[in-house]
Design an enzyme around this catalytic site. Structure first.
Site, PDB file in Angstrom:
ATOM      1  N   ASP A   1       0.874  -1.168   0.000  1.00 47.29           N
ATOM      2  CA  ASP A   1       0.000   0.000   0.000  1.00 47.29           C
ATOM      3  C   ASP A   1       0.912   1.219   0.000  1.00 47.29           C
ATOM      4  O   ASP A   1       1.709   1.412   0.927  1.00 47.29           O
ATOM      5  CB  ASP A   1      -0.871  -0.035   1.260  1.00 47.29           C
ATOM      6  N   ILE A   2       0.825   2.036  -1.036  1.00 44.95           N
ATOM      7  CA  ILE A   2       1.767   3.149  -1.178  1.00 44.95           C
ATOM      8  C   ILE A   2       1.683   4.131  -0.019  1.00 44.95           C
ATOM      9  O   ILE A   2       2.676   4.783   0.316  1.00 44.95           O
ATOM     10  CB  ILE A   2       1.554   3.874  -2.532  1.00 44.95           C
TER      11      ILE A   2
ATOM     12  N   ASN B   1      -6.321  14.187  -9.023  1.00 43.63           N
ATOM     13  CA  ASN B   1      -7.376  14.832  -9.798  1.00 43.63           C
ATOM     14  C   ASN B   1      -6.848  16.193 -10.276  1.00 43.63           C
ATOM     15  O   ASN B   1      -6.181  16.891  -9.507  1.00 43.63           O
ATOM     16  CB  ASN B   1      -8.605  15.019  -8.898  1.00 43.63           C
TER      17      ASN B   1
ATOM     18  N   GLY C   1      -9.699   5.428  -5.991  1.00 41.93           N
ATOM     19  CA  GLY C   1      -8.428   4.726  -6.108  1.00 41.93           C
ATOM     20  C   GLY C   1      -7.333   5.293  -5.222  1.00 41.93           C
ATOM     21  O   GLY C   1      -7.575   5.650  -4.056  1.00 41.93           O
TER      22      GLY C   1
ATOM     23  N   ASP D   1      -5.798   8.119  -5.251  1.00 43.66           N
ATOM     24  CA  ASP D   1      -6.036   9.497  -4.831  1.00 43.66           C
ATOM     25  C   ASP D   1      -6.823   9.536  -3.522  1.00 43.66           C
ATOM     26  O   ASP D   1      -6.443  10.209  -2.560  1.00 43.66           O
ATOM     27  CB  ASP D   1      -6.798  10.237  -5.938  1.00 43.66           C
TER      28      ASP D   1
ATOM     29  N   GLY E   1      -4.766   2.475 -13.894  1.00 43.00           N
ATOM     30  CA  GLY E   1      -6.003   2.250 -13.163  1.00 43.00           C
ATOM     31  C   GLY E   1      -7.215   2.832 -13.871  1.00 43.00           C
ATOM     32  O   GLY E   1      -7.579   2.400 -14.968  1.00 43.00           O
TER      33      GLY E   1
ATOM     34  N   TYR F   1      -7.581   5.498 -15.453  1.00 50.55           N
ATOM     35  CA  TYR F   1      -7.314   6.121 -16.745  1.00 50.55           C
ATOM     36  C   TYR F   1      -7.340   5.120 -17.894  1.00 50.55           C
ATOM     37  O   TYR F   1      -7.368   5.494 -19.064  1.00 50.55           O
ATOM     38  CB  TYR F   1      -5.964   6.845 -16.731  1.00 50.55           C
TER      39      TYR F   1
END
Length: 324
Positions: free
Chosen positions: A9-10, A23, A31, A33, A119, A121
């Site tokens: 998990d980042i 965004n 996601g 963000d 993701g 996009y």
């Protein structure tokens, strides 16, 4: 550590900075963000984003990390996939470059970045991977920053079908798993046997290299190929200090992963790879999936260590380079 691929998990990465797929407007989406805002403290981070305002596609901004383990967040804005004819790839490449520029300008020494555009996009995974690898590799050729490509689940990276469709078939044909090893043990231990040269080499080559140590042979190959020490170190994905210890003899023999990384960096054929490994008391083994995967790429003459490490990562094997 130089470039690594990790499954994590980042928002939990213990690094100087993480990268958020942001965004363009001062609000957060789904996601990564959303996860970054929640972990950092959405009120403080959202207030900062309102202060910054809109972010152009292909550009990045930096904020504090607030409640994250990371000190900073670099927010970059990509674009949706539209079939590849609307300049989408150029925008994502600009995202990576702007992220790296900000990281350098803010003296960041360790950076965790997701696979951009893969993701919501909707970029095809293979294209997203190739963009990531080429941009990270170009940056790492000029930097000693520790860069982590962070994937969250097993489906995030799929190299086999995208890059090399027959790699799994090759592994199945050449890998000897534990349950099949017994058939080899009656006559000799195949997994520990000395390397056998696959092609004839000139007698002069063999005799001239007989007394060389591992690193002496590395530098002999490097000289023959016109590579500097720095180029070898970078192409092998090795930490500069770790490589220096090998060069100076502080570390006499490398790990298997480091030895293979250097063989890849030098673009050695299978014969010379086995010769090099033998100087460190090592050998390619059909009982090691790591060895089989690296041998696959050597036989393909595909010497990009970033692509090799993606394949190793996907198959749960130790990456090449990174440590001695």
């Amino acid at each position: 550590m130089p470039f690594q691929i990790v499954r994590n998990d980042i928002t939990k990465m213990q690094v100087d900075a993480i990268v958020n797929t942001a965004n363009p407007m001062p609000e957060y989406g789904a996601g990564i963000d959303s996860a970054v805002y929640e972990a950092a403290g959405k009120d403080k981070l959202l207030a900062k984003r309102h202060e910054i305002g809109a972010i152009d596609r292909g550009t990045s901004v930096i904020t504090d990390g607030y409640n994250l383990p990371a000190k900073f967040i670099i927010h970059t804005v990509g674009t949706a996939w539209k079939g590849g004819k609307a300049g989408e790839e150029d925008i994502i490449r600009k995202c990576y470059r702007s992220v790296f520029d900000l990281a350098v300008n803010n003296n960041i020494s360790s950076l965790a970045i997701p696979l951009l555009a893969s993701g919501s996009y909707g970029f095809p995974k293979g294209i997203a991977l190739r963009i990531a690898l080429s941009e990270i590799e170009a940056f790492m050729s000029e930097s000693d920053m520790d860069v982590y490509l962070v994937v969250f689940d097993e489906k995030s990276v799929s190299l086999s079908s995208e890059f090399y469709g027959d790699i799994d078939e090759y592994i199945n044909d050449n890998y000897v798993d534990e349950k099949n090893q017994e058939e080899y043990s009656d006559s000799f231990d195949l997994c520990l046997s000395a390397p056998i040269l696959d092609v004839e080499r000139s007698l002069d080559d063999v005799v001239n290299n007989l007394d060389k140590t591992f690193m002496e042979l590395v530098f002999s190959f490097a000289d023959a190929k016109g590579l500097t020490d720095v180029e070898v170190q970078k192409k092998a994905n090795l930490d500069r200090k770790a490589f220096s210890k090998l060069k100076c003899g502080t570390t006499k023999n490398p790990s298997k992963s480091t030895a293979l990384a250097l063989a890849v960096a030098l673009e050695l054929d299978l014969d010379d790879t086995k010769d090099l490994l033998s100087r460190a008391g090592l050998a390619l083994s059909p009982c090691s999936k790591q060895d089989v995967i690296v041998q696959y790429f050597i036989e393909k003459k595909a010497f990009d260590i970033y692509e090799i490490n993606l394949a190793l990562f996907e198959h749960g094997e130790q990456l090449l380079g990174t440590q001695v």
